[in-house]
Design a protein around this motif. Structure first.
Motif: not given
Length: 531
Positions: A192-198, A226-227
């Motif tokens: 899971c390597a999308c830009l947004e954590d959600n 990232a969070n």
């Protein structure tokens, strides 16, 4: 904790969450309608040719005229002049060419999806940014069949990984139907390597639902976050099925550590007349990670509160960022002197090093880090800045997959500017495994070797250790959470690194030792070891 409880209750109640993340199943034939319509069209064309009258060319023309191609039927050709007849055939050729291009593109996509549905034991990469592209390359290098899911199937990254042999599906990976086409339920690895954590959290949740509780080899799901606050939510019971094993990685955390090494903080401790000065340009996730890692490293090497390091943050929102970092990491203001300088950075508005004169730039060992969103902007600013550097100062540029080769070409003869990647070999699965689990597994092995009594098979550095022994260390780490929870302890992110660590009582240590010995004994028996 409230979020975890709500998620668990919603799951028990059968609520799948917000509507845009709910799996909506249409009729079964919808996914195969293209194949059905193709069969009908082909049969109709053949019947028209076989049942027509006249020579074969006339029958073919009449069969084509049945479809919206524009070809004239035999009756329409009677009495026409030769030039007009030529025009009657040339015009439909253009229509047929355009229609054919659309049909070929549609069928190529459907054929691609059909082949993706047949995979088993493969790897899926969701998102083809820096993280996804590197992960896909590493998985291909490990021999996996790779399916990538990307919103923009025509991007440079998609073309790059497709040329290397991966299959690329165009779609939104947070949607369950897209993951079903990619056969996430039969995959061995999902990234899971999308830009947004959600989005990454949603993908992990959807994979869990698709896999269900069937008895099968667990799917290894790697989730980029990232969070740091989100990691606690992701460890909720909602994600606790045995058929899915979650691992968390953070490319900014890994990259921040690699960048902090460039400041040579350990060597500076011996020189009591100097203290390090870190100048960070930008307010990205990488910039924040670098600040935290540099402060932690300096405290480890020099815990003297009378000798704090200096960290200057240059960004348009530098004051707000420094305040947020101070609230999140209470040890940061006690370890470092954090100085915000509000300045909108761009290649047309380069860094004014004169603004830093008051902070003693020429008297301290200074390292300047360019951490903007745009890699090309970082490189451009580095080249503009080098002529205005103070004596002994250096510039460090993060080198991504796209700029590494260009940076090496432009900076080959420059010693004041360094391009630093986030790993020695970024096209390696070690990038994914450099999460909390992997770091702890390496520490467990290092402690084992430091004990002095090691077996011949295990007396090696981590990179040279046998794969099964590496996995044994990972299994020990996996059990640490459960063992600590049995004693009402919890592992949490370290926000106050200058506070003393928790101390176990003798009774707690004895219980932990017994639990670990029992786990170790069962692992060896499963591997058919004998006493």
């Amino acid at each position: 904790m409230a979020l975890e409880t709500q998620a668990a209750k919603a799951r028990l109640a059968g609520d799948e969450g917000p509507g845009r993340f709910r799996s909506v199943r249409g009729p079964w034939w919808r996914a195969w309608s293209w194949l059905l319509l193709t069969t009908v069209a082909g049969v109709g064309f053949l019947l028209a040719v076989v049942g027509g009258r006249g020579p074969i060319t006339a029958r073919l023309g009449d069969a084509l005229a049945l479809y919206p191609s524009g070809f004239p039927i035999a009756a329409a050709r009677v009495g026409r002049t030769t030039p007009f007849l030529v025009a009657m055939y040339l015009a439909p050729i253009v229509t047929l060419w355009v229609t054919g291009s659309v049909v070929v593109a549609l069928y190529a996509r459907r054929w691609n999806e059909f082949r993706a549905r047949r995979r088993r034991g493969h790897a899926i990469v969701c998102g083809l940014g820096e993280k996804g592209l590197r992960s896909a390359r590493a998985l291909l290098g490990e021999g996996f069949k790779v399916t990538c899911i990307e919103l923009n199937g025509g991007s440079d990254a998609a073309a790059d990984i497709r040329a290397r042999g991966a299959r690329v599906l165009e779609g939104d990976a947070t949607q369950a139907n897209v993951l079903k086409i990619a056969r996430a339920d039969r995959a061995a690895v999902v990234i899971c390597a999308c830009l947004e954590d959600n989005a990454n959290a949603t993908i992990a949740s959807q994979v869990e639902r698709l896999v269900g509780s069937r008895e099968r080899t667990a799917v290894e799901v790697y989730v980029h976050i990232a969070n740091p606050d989100l990691s606690g939510i992701l460890r909720a019971p909602t994600f606790g099925l045995e058929s899915v094993r979650l691992h968390f990685f953070n490319i900014y955390d890994l990259w921040g550590r690699a960048l902090a090494d460039e400041a040579e903080l350990e060597e500076l401790v011996a020189d009591s007349g100097k203290r390090p000065h870190i100048v960070v340009v930008g307010s990205t996730g990488l910039a924040r990670s670098l600040i935290v890692w540099a402060a932690q490293r300096w405290y480890r090497f020099c815990p003297d509160s009378a000798r704090p390091m200096r960290i200057t943050l240059i960004a348009a929102d530098a004051t707000a960022q420094c305040a947020a970092l101070g609230r999140r990491y209470p040890a940061l203001p006690r370890t470092a002197e954090l100085v915000p300088i509000e300045h909108a950075i761009a290649s047309s508005n380069p860094i004014d090093l004169g603004a830093l004169d008051g902070s003693g730039l020429g008297e301290e060992q200074t390292t300047i880090y360019l951490c903007l969103f745009d890699d090309a902007e970082n490189l451009s600013l580095a080249l503009q800045t080098q002529n205005r550097l103070a004596l002994g100062a250096r510039v460090v540029v993060p080198a991504s997959a796209w700029t590494a080769e260009l940076a090496g070409l432009l900076l080959r003869t420059d010693e004041t500017i360094r391009a630093v990647g986030y790993a020695d070999n970024p096209d390696s699965l070690d990038v994914l495994r450099d999460s909390r689990r992997e770091l702890m597994a390496r520490e467990v092995h290092a402690n084992y070797r430091a004990g002095g009594e090691t077996s011949k098979d295990a007396d090696f550095d981590w990179k040279d250790l046998r794969k099964d022994l590496q996995e044994s260390n990972r299994l020990q780490v996996d059990a640490i959470d459960d063992h600590l929870r049995a004693l009402w302890y919890e592992i949490v992110p370290l926000f106050e690194w200058d506070k003393p660590a928790a101390q176990f009582s003798d009774a707690d240590l004895e219980t932990l030792a017994q639990l670990e010995h029992l786990r170790w004994w069962n692992e060896k028996r499963r591997r058919n070891y004998v006493h």
